[in-house]
Motif scaffolding. Sequence first.
Motif, PDB file in Angstrom:
ATOM      1  N   LEU A 182      44.139  38.195  41.956  1.00 42.24           N
ATOM      2  CA  LEU A 182      44.506  39.608  42.036  1.00 42.24           C
ATOM      3  C   LEU A 182      45.833  39.807  42.738  1.00 42.24           C
ATOM      4  O   LEU A 182      46.581  40.746  42.425  1.00 42.24           O
ATOM      5  N   SER A 183      46.167  38.929  43.685  1.00 46.70           N
ATOM      6  CA  SER A 183      47.455  39.059  44.368  1.00 46.70           C
ATOM      7  C   SER A 183      48.611  38.839  43.400  1.00 46.70           C
ATOM      8  O   SER A 183      49.685  39.423  43.561  1.00 46.70           O
ATOM      9  N   GLN A 185      44.151  48.464  35.406  1.00 51.89           N
ATOM     10  CA  GLN A 185      45.442  47.779  35.396  1.00 51.89           C
ATOM     11  C   GLN A 185      45.933  47.575  33.973  1.00 51.89           C
ATOM     12  O   GLN A 185      47.124  47.723  33.686  1.00 51.89           O
ATOM     13  N   VAL A 240      41.222  44.440  47.293  1.00 44.59           N
ATOM     14  CA  VAL A 240      40.985  45.218  46.070  1.00 44.59           C
ATOM     15  C   VAL A 240      41.333  46.689  46.287  1.00 44.59           C
ATOM     16  O   VAL A 240      41.902  47.344  45.412  1.00 44.59           O
ATOM     17  N   THR A 260      38.414  40.227  50.650  1.00 41.02           N
ATOM     18  CA  THR A 260      38.737  40.457  49.240  1.00 41.02           C
ATOM     19  C   THR A 260      38.509  41.914  48.864  1.00 41.02           C
ATOM     20  O   THR A 260      39.264  42.493  48.072  1.00 41.02           O
ATOM     21  N   VAL A 290      35.963  45.288  40.815  1.00 38.80           N
ATOM     22  CA  VAL A 290      37.084  44.537  40.233  1.00 38.80           C
ATOM     23  C   VAL A 290      37.101  44.693  38.715  1.00 38.80           C
ATOM     24  O   VAL A 290      38.179  44.796  38.105  1.00 38.80           O
ATOM     25  N   LEU A 348      40.411  45.974  36.846  1.00 39.29           N
ATOM     26  CA  LEU A 348      41.110  45.238  35.790  1.00 39.29           C
ATOM     27  C   LEU A 348      41.287  46.095  34.543  1.00 39.29           C
ATOM     28  O   LEU A 348      42.320  46.012  33.861  1.00 39.29           O
ATOM     29  N   LEU A 387      45.046  46.951  46.090  1.00 36.06           N
ATOM     30  CA  LEU A 387      45.513  46.801  44.722  1.00 36.06           C
ATOM     31  C   LEU A 387      45.223  48.053  43.903  1.00 36.06           C
ATOM     32  O   LEU A 387      46.024  48.447  43.052  1.00 36.06           O
ATOM     33  N   TRP A 425      37.671  36.503  37.718  1.00 32.94           N
ATOM     34  CA  TRP A 425      36.577  37.474  37.858  1.00 32.94           C
ATOM     35  C   TRP A 425      35.304  36.951  37.202  1.00 32.94           C
ATOM     36  O   TRP A 425      34.210  37.049  37.777  1.00 32.94           O
ATOM     37  N   LEU A 467      48.530  39.718  40.223  1.00 36.01           N
ATOM     38  CA  LEU A 467      48.652  41.005  39.530  1.00 36.01           C
ATOM     39  C   LEU A 467      49.480  41.982  40.350  1.00 36.01           C
ATOM     40  O   LEU A 467      50.291  42.740  39.807  1.00 36.01           O
ATOM     41  N   ALA A 473      43.468  36.536  35.846  1.00 30.71           N
ATOM     42  CA  ALA A 473      42.664  37.317  36.789  1.00 30.71           C
ATOM     43  C   ALA A 473      41.277  37.596  36.215  1.00 30.71           C
ATOM     44  O   ALA A 473      40.270  37.536  36.927  1.00 30.71           O
TER      45      ALA A 473
END
Length: 484
Positions: free
Chosen positions: A340-341, A215, A425, A421, A208, A212, A428, A291, A343, A287
């Motif tokens: 995260l959802s 992203q 991920v 999760t 994650v 991030l 995502l 984390w 995002l 987010a």
Amino acid sequence: MSSIELGPDGFGLERLLAVVDDAAPLRFGRAAQEAIAGGHRLLLDLVAAGAPIYGVTTGLGAAVEQELDDPAFQQRIAAGRAVGIGRLASRREVRAILCARLAGLAQGRSGISPGSAEALLALLDHGIHPEVPLLGSLGQSDLAPLAHVTLAVQGQGWVEYRGERLAAAEALRRAGLQPRVLRNKDGLALVSANSASIGLGALLIAEVERLLERQLAVLALSCEGYRAGLAPFQPWAARLRPVPGQAEASADLLVLLAGSDLLDPQQARRLQDPLSFRCATVVLGAARQAWRQAREVLEIELGSGADNPALIAESRQVLVTANFDSTHLALAFEGLGLALSRLAVASAERMAKLLSPASSELPRGLTMRPGRVGLLALQRTAAALVAEIVHLANPLPALSVPVADRIEDYAGQALAVVEKTATLVQRLEWLVRIEAVIAAQAVDLRGGLRLGQGAVGVYRQVRRRVGFVDEDRGIDVSGDFWEQ
């Protein structure tokens, strides 16, 4: 490579990853050896004194009232609980599980014998990776997954060794090891922990963190392609409402956009952009905060001895605990998935705006050729991913079916939460890659842009993987997408 020592002072995430990914040797330090030996001596003393000890002089679970005097009991514990089903843990995941349990044993609270603790360490040291099915834990100790690990210590079950699937006994023989005969509290100490949840959770926390970062970089590229205004990301915006993460995320975004002509306010096409752009660092900051909270909980677990019962050498007592409960771990990863959802939803909306002529003032589907679909089809894939992500972000119900004559009438369900999760991920990650492809296409169609330094970097990574889409063709965002 120098050895990493396990000690009672804890075991951080970075050290676990060094063992899992870089094959750093792991050893019990002197303090850990003394703590393990001390806990085992205390156990033997209490048993000799006639103290009742759960799982040693009594049965387990609903059989707690049954007194035992059976030297072979510990040897049978794993066999009776190796009932896992579903996907097998990967080699990397098995190594993380082993690290997590060894970190717990290093606290010296389990009562395990030094020889059995070293036998578990030997699996990791020699690259013997037990086959561990991951479905079967309720999160009140990952009994089923750890039972499969313990079978390998005893020379039972199946393992992967040097790329080959072997019976555990054969792998131990080839490695010059002997199957371990478990006594006293050894069997219970090896299975009674949430090490599967902790180990897989540690790997997920690391993934994650990388996601991030990606992203954020892709967001910078989307801002370039959309010609978004940067006013919401200026320091004053976060000063007016200092919510966790926003100021940091905004500052990091502006670093990636350093040198961009977007820094000139005249380059923004609108006074105010859609919320998926304008609120991007607020959502990303939230987010990141989720984390951090999940990592904090995970680090606590890596530095704890959560055994039941626990051997407390300082006060010479055996203590019944509920430290195996995984509620806090489950809630931390539920919160992370939910963050995260959000995002994901914002990412999908940015793609929609880039693909729409009414919003981006670019050709529909980001193609100059009439009759071509361009990148519009990617939006369907993105929509499918968002649907799955939002579904996976829904919390696992707290209600669970009671087991063991309703003695175990509550369950934290951490492993199931970590698993769902992790699936979220992965979805995502694919979504972020799609946004990157769309943003790069928008940048190319704008032409003549001076991109920020960070945006240039992610643009080049995308173009090494996916060329400019001039004609309809398949676009693959799976496989190795980013440079390592």
